[in-house]
Design an enzyme around this catalytic site. Structure first.
Site, short mmCIF file in Angstrom:
data_model
loop_
_atom_site.label_atom_id
_atom_site.label_comp_id
_atom_site.label_asym_id
_atom_site.label_seq_id
_atom_site.Cartn_x
_atom_site.Cartn_y
_atom_site.Cartn_z
CE LYS A 1 27.78 62.85 121.34
NZ LYS A 1 27.36 63.37 120.04
CG ASN A 2 29.53 60.58 118.08
OD1 ASN A 2 28.57 61.19 118.56
ND2 ASN A 2 30.68 61.16 117.78
CG ASP B 1 34.39 64.41 118.27
OD1 ASP B 1 34.27 65.55 117.79
OD2 ASP B 1 33.55 63.51 118.12
NE ARG C 1 29.34 69.52 112.87
CZ ARG C 1 29.17 68.85 114.00
NH1 ARG C 1 28.90 69.49 115.10
NH2 ARG C 1 29.26 67.55 114.03
CB CYS D 1 28.62 71.27 118.21
SG CYS D 1 28.66 70.21 119.64
NE ARG E 1 24.73 67.99 122.08
CZ ARG E 1 25.39 68.27 120.96
NH1 ARG E 1 26.01 69.39 120.83
NH2 ARG E 1 25.41 67.39 119.97
NE ARG F 1 26.20 68.44 112.28
CZ ARG F 1 25.97 68.71 111.02
NH1 ARG F 1 25.41 69.84 110.68
NH2 ARG F 1 26.29 67.86 110.06
#
Ligand code: UD1
Length: 417
Positions: A22-23, A304, A121, A116, A396, A92
């Protein structure tokens, strides 16, 4: 709101395939904004965050076509510079459009991000970086407004290593005039993957994967094709799943070199992890050894994976300390794990876990993406039934999680809330 019901106590065994990261996929899809013509990205996971970024890109005028895990994007028709609140508030990473919009259109209006609930952040380092490149930044009615008729290369030092900050600045600098140096840049594999995509598009980038990235701006970029790297956090979650269920899991399609800190730490707990052709095999131990862990930017132990690792420590044979140094307030899973019988005391950035008491099933609530993964792992290891509500958090970031775990012998069911 859907729930996942887990009947604990079943050993996980078999083979599971890891999805695309995902990232990595998020910034890569966004990079299409920098080109005109069709880009083709493969191994894109089908996740809520990915659907959000595709909607956002479509809203900006990008043509988006999806067929299975292949996503094609053409930003020739880019006709808006605004990322609205409704799309940005749930994720985000939407802030990643700022850099490419500034580079392509000279302006961007992006709602301040949500995502999140893990600490403050801020995105101040992204904004300072854009200012260094010559952008004027203001905040109006909850929107960041950035303007730069032309971007000029600059020296940028990140006070804190920031993953999306590095990616955002990289995407702005590739079309800026002259040279940009990013210092204390994030070294995550997802940053390296984005740099590879941008280089294939014709960008001139050196040093991705190190703390100093040098970018020489070019006039224009061309579309490209790329296969998204495997999700190291999903893979790490399955490694822990083998540990908490004393299972035997082959994780196919992962990239072991991206998981060194996690593998090293899990081996210290007694899990046997072997590299096999095509992936990793993890075999859980009968006795889990307690070990301390500290989250750090890559190549350190990933934040994570912190919540998932803590579940393993709840089942271990003694005391351990988990120190969270990347995000403040990233222990919100603790109160839910306590409801399942975990003995955890949080003091500032550290959580002391007294393992060995076992976990018992309970109704629990997912609070963020990785916290929800930890609750599912806890449910798999617990005696009795665990009901995880607010599972939209897990959707997500984990593709078909309950299907993959069921395929391994876990007893999970998704039900309407
Ligand atoms: C990314 C990942 C997320 C992961 C995190 C850390 C994506 C889409 N998300 O998030 O899954 O948990 O990296 O590995 O890739 N910070 C500032 N100012 C800024 C930017 C960051 O103070 O402008 C701080 C943050 O509050 C945090 C730290 O820097 O304490 C690291 O955050 P960052 O690397 O930016 O996280 P994300 O890129 O948001």
């Amino acid at each position: 709101m859907e729930k996942i019901i887990i009947e604990g106590g079943h050993r996980l065994e078999g083979t599971v395939a890891v999805s695309g990261a995902k990232n990595a996929a998020l910034p890569i899809l966004v990079s299409a904004l920098l080109t005109e013509g069709w880009n083709t990205f493969d191994n894109v996971p089908d996740l809520r965050d990915i659907r959000t970024i595709k909607s956002l890109l479509a809203d900006l005028g990008v043509q988006v076509e999806t067929s299975g895990s292949v996503v094609k994007l053409d930003a020739s028709g880019l006709n808006s510079h605004e990322a609205p609140y409704d799309l940005v508030r749930t994720m985000r990473a939407s802030v990643l459009v700022l850099g490419p919009l500034l580079a392509r259109l000279g302006r961007a209006r992006v709602s301040l991000p949500g995502g999140c609930a893990i600490g403050a952040r801020p995105i101040d380092l992204h904004l300072k970086g854009f200012e260094a490149l010559g952008a004027k930044i203001s905040l109006n009615e909850g929107y960041i407004e950035a303007e730069a008729p032309s971007l000029k290369g600059a020296e940028i030092y990140f006070d804190i290593s920031t993953v999306t900050g590095t990616e955002n600045l990289m995407m702005a600098a590739v079309l800026a005039e002259g040279c940009t140096t990013l210092r204390n840049a994030a070294r995550e594999p997802e940053v390296v993957a984005l740099a590879e995509v941008l280089s294939q598009m014709g960008a001139r980038i050196e040093g991705a994967g190190t703390a100093v990235i040098k970018i020489t701006g070019v006039e224009a970029l061309k579309p490209t094709s790329f296969t998204v790297i495997p999700d190291r956090i999903e893979a790490g979650t399955f490694l822990v799943a083998a540990g908490v269920t004393q299972g035997d899991i082959k994780i196919e399609g992962c990239e072991p070199s991206h998981l060194q800190a996690v593998i090293n730490k899990l081996r210290q707990t007694g899990i046997t992890i072997e590299q096999e052709p095509g992936g990793l095999r993890a075999i859980g131990a009968e006795t889990i050894s307690s070990t301390d862990v500290k989250t750090l930017p890559y190549p350190g132990f990933p934040t994570d994976m912190q919540a998932q690792f803590m579940v393993l420590m709840c089942l271990a044979n003694g005391l351990s300390v988990t120190s969270e140094t990347v995000f403040e307030n990233r222990f919100i899973h603790v109160s839910e794990l306590q409801r399942m019988g975990a003995d955890i005391t949080v003091s500032g950035h550290a959580a002391v876990v007294k393992g060995g008491g076992g976990l018992t099933g309970a109704p629990v609530m997912a609070t963020d993406l990785r916290a929800s993964a930890s609750l599912i792992l806890a449910g798999l290891a617990a005696t009795g039934t665990t009901e995880v509500s607010r599972v939209y958090h897990i959707d997500r970031g984990y593709e078909a999680i309950e299907k993959k775990l069921t395929q391994l012998g876990g007893h999970l069911e998704r039900v309407p809330g």
